[in-house]
Design a protein around this motif. Sequence first.
Motif, mmCIF file in Angstrom:
data_model
loop_
_atom_site.group_PDB
_atom_site.id
_atom_site.type_symbol
_atom_site.label_atom_id
_atom_site.label_comp_id
_atom_site.label_asym_id
_atom_site.label_seq_id
_atom_site.Cartn_x
_atom_site.Cartn_y
_atom_site.Cartn_z
ATOM 1 N N ASN A 102 0.821 -1.211 0.000
ATOM 2 C CA ASN A 102 0.000 0.000 0.000
ATOM 3 C C ASN A 102 0.854 1.260 0.000
ATOM 4 O O ASN A 102 0.363 2.342 -0.271
ATOM 5 N N GLU A 103 2.145 1.135 0.279
ATOM 6 C CA GLU A 103 3.037 2.283 0.263
ATOM 7 C C GLU A 103 3.838 2.379 -1.033
ATOM 8 O O GLU A 103 4.519 3.373 -1.264
ATOM 9 N N VAL A 104 3.785 1.354 -1.861
ATOM 10 C CA VAL A 104 4.633 1.305 -3.036
ATOM 11 C C VAL A 104 3.852 1.543 -4.320
ATOM 12 O O VAL A 104 4.330 2.207 -5.223
ATOM 13 N N PHE A 105 2.653 1.045 -4.414
ATOM 14 C CA PHE A 105 1.868 1.138 -5.640
ATOM 15 C C PHE A 105 0.845 2.254 -5.526
ATOM 16 O O PHE A 105 0.190 2.413 -4.505
ATOM 17 N N ALA A 106 0.703 3.004 -6.596
ATOM 18 C CA ALA A 106 -0.177 4.162 -6.588
ATOM 19 C C ALA A 106 -1.656 3.794 -6.623
ATOM 20 O O ALA A 106 -2.498 4.572 -6.202
ATOM 21 N N SER A 107 -1.973 2.601 -7.126
ATOM 22 C CA SER A 107 -3.377 2.201 -7.228
ATOM 23 C C SER A 107 -3.468 0.678 -7.243
ATOM 24 O O SER A 107 -2.478 -0.021 -7.478
ATOM 25 N N ALA A 108 -4.678 0.174 -7.004
ATOM 26 C CA ALA A 108 -4.906 -1.274 -7.079
ATOM 27 C C ALA A 108 -4.651 -1.766 -8.497
ATOM 28 O O ALA A 108 -4.134 -2.872 -8.695
ATOM 29 N N ARG A 109 -4.972 -0.948 -9.492
ATOM 30 C CA ARG A 109 -4.735 -1.348 -10.884
ATOM 31 C C ARG A 109 -3.239 -1.508 -11.151
ATOM 32 O O ARG A 109 -2.805 -2.459 -11.794
ATOM 33 N N GLU A 110 -2.440 -0.591 -10.632
ATOM 34 C CA GLU A 110 -0.993 -0.689 -10.802
ATOM 35 C C GLU A 110 -0.449 -1.927 -10.087
ATOM 36 O O GLU A 110 0.386 -2.662 -10.626
ATOM 37 N N LEU A 111 -0.932 -2.177 -8.875
ATOM 38 C CA LEU A 111 -0.521 -3.363 -8.136
ATOM 39 C C LEU A 111 -0.906 -4.632 -8.885
ATOM 40 O O LEU A 111 -0.096 -5.548 -9.046
ATOM 41 N N ASP A 112 -2.144 -4.697 -9.394
ATOM 42 C CA ASP A 112 -2.599 -5.882 -10.120
ATOM 43 C C ASP A 112 -1.776 -6.108 -11.386
ATOM 44 O O ASP A 112 -1.468 -7.245 -11.740
ATOM 45 N N ALA A 113 -1.415 -5.048 -12.074
ATOM 46 C CA ALA A 113 -0.588 -5.191 -13.272
ATOM 47 C C ALA A 113 0.767 -5.785 -12.904
ATOM 48 O O ALA A 113 1.284 -6.664 -13.599
ATOM 49 N N TYR A 114 1.339 -5.326 -11.801
ATOM 50 C CA TYR A 114 2.619 -5.861 -11.350
ATOM 51 C C TYR A 114 2.494 -7.327 -10.947
ATOM 52 O O TYR A 114 3.304 -8.174 -11.344
ATOM 53 N N LEU A 115 1.457 -7.664 -10.154
ATOM 54 C CA LEU A 115 1.253 -9.050 -9.726
ATOM 55 C C LEU A 115 0.992 -9.958 -10.920
ATOM 56 O O LEU A 115 1.488 -11.086 -10.975
ATOM 57 N N ASP A 116 0.237 -9.464 -11.893
ATOM 58 C CA ASP A 116 -0.029 -10.234 -13.108
ATOM 59 C C ASP A 116 1.287 -10.530 -13.839
ATOM 60 O O ASP A 116 1.541 -11.659 -14.241
ATOM 61 N N HIS A 117 2.108 -9.506 -13.984
ATOM 62 C CA HIS A 117 3.402 -9.664 -14.660
ATOM 63 C C HIS A 117 4.277 -10.697 -13.937
ATOM 64 O O HIS A 117 4.868 -11.572 -14.572
ATOM 65 N N MET A 118 4.351 -10.618 -12.613
ATOM 66 C CA MET A 118 5.186 -11.531 -11.840
ATOM 67 C C MET A 118 4.691 -12.975 -11.962
ATOM 68 O O MET A 118 5.483 -13.893 -12.123
ATOM 69 N N GLN A 119 3.385 -13.168 -11.915
ATOM 70 C CA GLN A 119 2.843 -14.519 -12.009
ATOM 71 C C GLN A 119 3.034 -15.094 -13.406
ATOM 72 O O GLN A 119 3.330 -16.278 -13.575
ATOM 73 N N ARG A 120 2.908 -14.255 -14.430
ATOM 74 C CA ARG A 120 3.115 -14.723 -15.801
ATOM 75 C C ARG A 120 4.578 -15.113 -16.032
ATOM 76 O O ARG A 120 4.865 -16.031 -16.788
ATOM 77 N N GLN A 121 5.506 -14.423 -15.393
ATOM 78 C CA GLN A 121 6.920 -14.785 -15.520
ATOM 79 C C GLN A 121 7.162 -16.190 -14.988
ATOM 80 O O GLN A 121 7.933 -16.950 -15.561
ATOM 81 N N ILE A 122 6.509 -16.529 -13.916
ATOM 82 C CA ILE A 122 6.712 -17.832 -13.290
ATOM 83 C C ILE A 122 6.013 -18.927 -14.078
ATOM 84 O O ILE A 122 6.565 -20.015 -14.271
ATOM 85 N N THR A 123 4.792 -18.661 -14.562
ATOM 86 C CA THR A 123 4.045 -19.694 -15.282
ATOM 87 C C THR A 123 4.423 -19.780 -16.748
ATOM 88 O O THR A 123 4.094 -20.756 -17.418
ATOM 89 N N GLY A 124 5.053 -18.722 -17.276
ATOM 90 C CA GLY A 124 5.412 -18.710 -18.691
ATOM 91 C C GLY A 124 4.254 -18.370 -19.611
ATOM 92 O O GLY A 124 4.359 -18.504 -20.828
ATOM 93 N N ASP A 125 3.127 -17.907 -19.042
ATOM 94 C CA ASP A 125 1.967 -17.527 -19.848
ATOM 95 C C ASP A 125 2.267 -16.239 -20.606
ATOM 96 O O ASP A 125 2.948 -15.347 -20.103
ATOM 97 N N SER A 126 1.718 -16.139 -21.787
ATOM 98 C CA SER A 126 1.873 -14.902 -22.546
ATOM 99 C C SER A 126 0.799 -13.909 -22.143
ATOM 100 O O SER A 126 -0.210 -14.276 -21.544
#
Length: 129
Positions: A102-126
């Motif tokens: 809550n101190e690092v991301f400006a919005s829930a949308r920004e946080l979700d985009a980051y979490l989505d990116h991190m999870q896709r890196q691990i699963t290899g999903d495009s």
Amino acid sequence: MTLSLSTESESPDRTTLHLHGRLDAQTFGEFDLAALDLLPRVADGGTVVLDLSALDYISSAGLRSIAKIRKSMRARGGHTLLLNPQPQVQKVFEIVKAVPVNEVFASARELDAYLDHMQRQITGDSIED
């Protein structure tokens, strides 16, 4: 992908909720409703186990839902345990534990985009998935 839930009540003191699919902005409401139904059936001082072995994805909305369950169980002297998270989901929990999001991301949308990116890196999903 959607979310499906199933419960297994080992005893009045312990219930397991199995999560399958995605816990995100589209599915957290269903999860919250299931928790509202489940939690009163767990004895005070009991344990809710969230089996995450079939959970493929979690967003900030899902994290908030899990936090609500933890808060509710703590208020009743109980516990919430997370079981078998897949690597990409485990990574989200590691990020949240290591960084006060809550101190690092400006919005829930920004946080979700980051979490989505991190999870896709691990699963290899495009990104097109």
